[in-house]
Design a protein around this motif. Structure first.
Motif: not given
Lengths: 593, 386
Positions: B208, B234-235, B237-238, B241, B243-245, B262-263, B265
């Motif tokens: 990440a 995923l967690k 990465l988010r 920071g 924000t990529s698709q 939210d993660v 979404e």
């Protein structure tokens, strides 16, 4: 060279061959499904006895042996995998390996040799560890090799399935492999190395004191067991046709160890019993796992029943039979328990030729802040009996431990003639003619009396004439009648005598006895005194005797040394010592009037 | 002896006088009911049972071929799969069902090809499975290369021009991002880099951090990792920071993905179907809820139902035969079999079926249909071991 009688070995080997042939014939008659169950059973059994060769004989439980199975499996598979498949699935293999395609037999031989080489390197490193540290390090080995199998993707396909291995393992090739493994394991157990290793398992300090080099024997069994594991690995890979590193990790370690522990680690009989018990239970449970119906009652599928079943058997075995279903003896040792009458030929004991005295100077032993022995100088000549007395905690046993190499002195040196003995380890000192017994008896309780003494004879003086030396020592100490009893089952006095016999089998010129008369009644003590006198008179052995029985010391000893709080406070003839004020004070307290 | 003769004669007579027993299709299931793949094989087998019960209740396939199941747990393990497959072959099954991943399924190839019995993996999507497995090995899911083509094309059409992939070389399935990057570059996109991890790694903070440090940031991050790796990744990465698709694949079509809050979404992934109103999948889901009392939480239930539909169609196409060789040929020539998720075609393939690929987006903790595009055949990469 084998240490057990032919009456044990021949029935054992015959039984192995006959049982395997009969089982194979029966399975062939019953059809393909039974053949496969038996093939897997044979291959597992090779692994179980392989683990037993090391863990059973050394007493060190190994969790790491599946690594050797994995190395064997992957090595053999890399050699037999069809070249075109190798090019497709392992494009980065070096050319010479990619184009190699040989049969199962030569591939297994190469795999075994490679595994032996790896095991030798690992064994040399692990050999330095004892007890639970050794066990835990084998766990590390399992994890490391698993990591290597996963990480070395170019060669092993990583954690992906290594597939396409020719399925060449037949019932009969597994049967022959199993026969070979069982016989090797059985012979090793009663080989000189196996007997020494078992003595080390029973009592490492005592084994070392009679000349056994435990680390070397452990390495021998480690490498041998790795070879058997590799054979098992090569066969299972070519039976399944597909393997992955997971196959050689915790689940199967647990399954195979369960077989070994349930059956009994220390015997081949135990390995077979455990493998049969666990295989029967898993095969039965596995059939129920998919669900079944009894009298209209439908049992739904419960996956995982097999593992629960194995866990339950282990618990049952540990509660009811902690040494395993087969116990500590091979079946033939129980059936033919007294194989031969010990016949003592003409005494082969010769008076010792070694007449150099043992001279120790400035012996000091500090344990942390406590100085147990402080600057003690002492000498002992062959042919004399020297008493070493002093109150409890005065340092007698510590001094004896230093002089026999059990403890390394903090300072001080001892030598015989030109040869410096301090700095040598226990088994080297034993081989230089200094044998000993222990204050708290240290026999090999689960070995027979004969084996207890034989292992000492085999491990000193090059093992020459060992059987005759052992018999002569047993005869001299009057315990030859107990030769085939387990040492741990004897009375206290007899155990003391066996311990002395074991020391005598080393053909010592100096003998250290730590409280040999403890627990003996007057008559037994008198007969012991008689024996000790004979040893010095007939064989010229020098005896260093620690005992609290002052009557014994006074009557027997030529000289007496007295220790108090680590210091040598007096040395002289019995009458001099009796009248020495310092000695009286040490024993009775300072004179108040 | 006379008595023996008498009895055996009677038995023989009894056997002959019995009405000809209806044909039975014996199916051997060697699937992962425990271990890492159980999360896929369990729901598949659940859907499988629904279909089998339905068919048997109606009198069997074509009204006369009853289905009999023999089930074994392979614990997500290659060696166990080989053993279980062999036992099922010994028990005389006509069809073998193998685990959801190409790796354990491949462990059975030796057995499958020498026994000449058709084998279908429940939901393995690696196109290399039938390629290496030979003519008796089939899959039951849109191939990795096809899924990657669909997701890469979608990403490019959305105006995303740069991408980053994270994959694991541990299994063939988790190398799907390599197909993605091939298609994405062919379309004109730029690959900014790639990372690898091992299955079960848990900690993705290093990866990440590396991605967060990229400038410019990738428009898209594609992975085919699944539980427990995907949620951790995923967690991480988010949290860093990024924000990529994020684009995933069918392995994350599980309740977990929709409960990440939210993660989760906005995550888009490819899978085997979507229950639009009036679709066969909606009908299956209604049936599932009626039978089990719970709503179906993953498309893998329906995938199991599909599998039985394929076998049913094959038996009918083979004229009611349960002979393994005839069944193999019948499966290989099936066209447009209506499953719960989509139409399924094997004809003209090497065993990797042509099926619909669906794109799903996670929105408000629920599924949102993005589309069910047909991929451009010229873009689909050739299957390969990687």
């Amino acid at each position: 060279m084998l240490t057990s009688p032919r009456q044990h070995i021949i029935p054992s080997v015959l039984a192995i061959v006959i049982a395997i042939v009969l089982a194979s014939l029966l399975a062939s008659a019953l059809g393909a499904a039974s053949e496969r169950i038996l093939t897997v059973f044979f291959i597992s059994l090779i692994a179980v006895v392989g683990m037993g060769v090391y863990s059973g004989n050394s007493g060190i439980l190994s969790f790491g042996h599946l690594s050797f199975m994995g190395i064997g499996a992957y090595t053999a598979s890399l050699l037999t995998l069809p070249a075109n498949l190798k090019v497709a699935t392992l494009p980065k293999l070096p050319d010479w390996l990619a184009t190699t395609e040989i049969g199962l037999f030569p591939a297994s031989v190469i795999a075994i040799m490679f595994t032996v080489f790896v095991a030798l390197l690992i064994g040399i490193a692990l050999g330095k560890l004892e007890g639970s540290a050794a066990t835990i390090s084998t766990l590390g080995l399992l994890i490391i090799i698993h990591g290597v199998l996963i990480g070395w993707r170019d060669v092993t396909r990583g954690s992906q399935t290594f597939f396409g291995i020719p399925r060449e393992t037949t019932l009969w090739s597994a049967a022959i492999g199993c026969m070979f493994a069982l016989i090797i394991a059985r012979l090793y157990r009663d080989s000189v190395s196996g007997l020494r290793l078992r003595a080390g398992r029973e009592n490492a300090i005592a084994a070392s004191a009679v000349g056994v080099r435990i680390r070397r024997e452990r390495l021998v069994s480690w490498v041998l067991s790795a070879a058997l594991m590799a054979l098992s690995g090569a066969l299972i890979a070519h039976f399944l046709g597909a393997i992955s590193p997971k196959k050689f990790f915790f689940t199967d370690t647990f399954l195979l160890l369960a077989m070994l522990i349930v059956g009994g680690m220390s015997t081949v009989t135990g390995a077979v019993t455990g493998a049969v018990a666990i295989t029967v239970v898993t095969e039965v449970l596995r059939r129920f796992e998919g669900g079944f119906s009894v009298g209209g009652f439908d049992m739904p599928a419960v996956f995982g029943t097999t593992q629960i079943g194995i866990g339950a058997i282990i618990l049952f075995a540990m509660f009811r039979k902690p040494e395993g279903l087969a116990g500590l003896k091979e079946w033939e040792e129980r059936v033919f328990s007294r194989p031969h009458a010990v016949k003592v030929t003409a005494p082969i004991e010769q008076p010792t030729k070694d007449t150099q005295p043992l001279i120790a100077k400035g012996m000091t032993m500090r344990f942390g802040g406590l100085t147990a022995v402080n600057d003690v100088s002492i000498s002992l000549r062959p042919g004399e009996i020297m008493g070493l007395i002093g109150p409890n905690g005065s340092g007698k046993t510590t001094l004896m431990n230093m002089l026999s190499g059990v403890l390394e002195p903090s300072s001080g040196k001892f030598h015989r003639g030109e040869e410096l003995l301090s700095g040598l380890v226990s088994h080297e000192i034993a081989d230089r003619g200094i044998a000993r017994t222990f204050q708290n008896i240290r026999l090999f309780p689960n070995l027979t009396v004969h084996q207890n003494v034989l292992v000492a004879a085999l491990s000193t003086k090059g093992g020459v004439n060992a059987a005759a030396r052992a018999d002569a020592a047993l005869e001299r100490m009057g315990v030859i009648g107990h030769a085939h009893d387990d040492a741990g089952t004897l009375s206290y006095g007899d155990q003391r005598r066996v311990e002395i016999a074991r020391a005598l089998a080393c053909l010592p010129s100096l003998l250290f006895l730590d409280e040999p008369a403890a627990g003996m009644n007057r008559e037994e003590t008198d007969s012991l005194m008689e024996t000790l006198r004979m040893l010095t008179k007939e064989l010229g052995i020098g005896v260093l005797l620690v005992d609290h029985d002052l009557k014994l010391i006074n009557q027997l000893c030529d000289r007496i040394a007295v220790l108090n709080e680590g210091h040598l406070i007096a040395e002289g003839s019995p009458s001099e010592i009796r009248n020495n004020p310092a000695v009286i004070e040490a024993y009775l307290g300072p004179n108040k009037d | 002896m006379k008595k023996f003769l008498l009895i055996s004669t009677m038995l023989g007579a009894a056997a002959f006088s019995m009405p000809a027993a209806a044909e039975t299709l014996r199916i051997g299931l060697a699937t992962a009911q425990s271990g890492g793949l159980a999360g896929y094989d369990s729901p598949v087998v659940e859907g499988f049972h629904i279909a089998v019960d339905e068919i048997n209740a109606a009198g069997g396939i074509g009204g006369n071929v009853m289905i009999e199941l023999i089930e074994k747990d392979v614990r997500s393990d290659a060696a166990q799969t080989s053993i279980a497959a062999q036992e099922l072959v010994d028990e005389g099954v006509s069809v073998l069902i193998l685990p959801c991943d190409a790796d354990p399924a491949l462990a059975a190839i030796g057995i499958v090809s020498s026994a000449e019995i058709p084998a279908i993996s429940t939901c393995a999507s690696s196109p290399t499975l039938p390629m290496i497995g030979g003519e008796y090995m089939f899959a039951n899911f849109p191939g990795d290369n096809v899924q990657a083509t669909v997701s890469a094309s979608w990403a490019y059409e959305q105006g995303h021009t740069s991408a980053y992939i994270v994959y694991s070389p541990d299994t063939q399935y988790t190398t799907m991002p390599l197909y993605f990057s091939e298609v994405f570059e062919k379309l004109g996109g730029t690959m900014l880099g790639q990372d690898t991890h091992s299955i079960g790694q848990q900690d993705f903070s290093a990866i990440a951090t590396r991605i967060a440090a990229l400038s410019p940031q990738p428009d898209v991050i594609m992975t085919s990792s699944y539980e427990p790796d995907f949620p951790s990744m995923l967690k991480a990465l988010r949290a860093a920071g990024v924000t990529s698709q994020v684009i995933g694949s069918d392995g994350i079509d599980s309740p977990t993905t929709f409960s990440l809050g939210d993660v989760g979404e906005g995550v888009v992934f490819t899978t085997a179907g979507h229950a639009t109103e009036g679709s066969p999948l909606a009908a299956f889901n209604a049936k599932y809820e009626q039978i089990t009392g719970n709503p179906s939480e993953t498309v893998f239930n329906a995938v199991g139902y599909d599998l039985v539909k394929v076998l049913e169609a094959a038996v009918i196409a083979a004229g009611g035969s349960t002979d393994p060789k005839e069944l193999r040929d019948a499966i290989a020539n099936l066209e447009n079999v209506q499953g719960a998720t989509s139409l399924i075609t094997y004809k003209g393939t090497d065993g990797m079926p042509v099926r619909e690929v669906t794109l799903i987006r996670v929105k408000d903790g629920a599924r949102e249909l993005v589309g069910q595009p047909s991929p451009d055949a010229s873009l689909i990469p050739a299957p390969r071991m990687q």
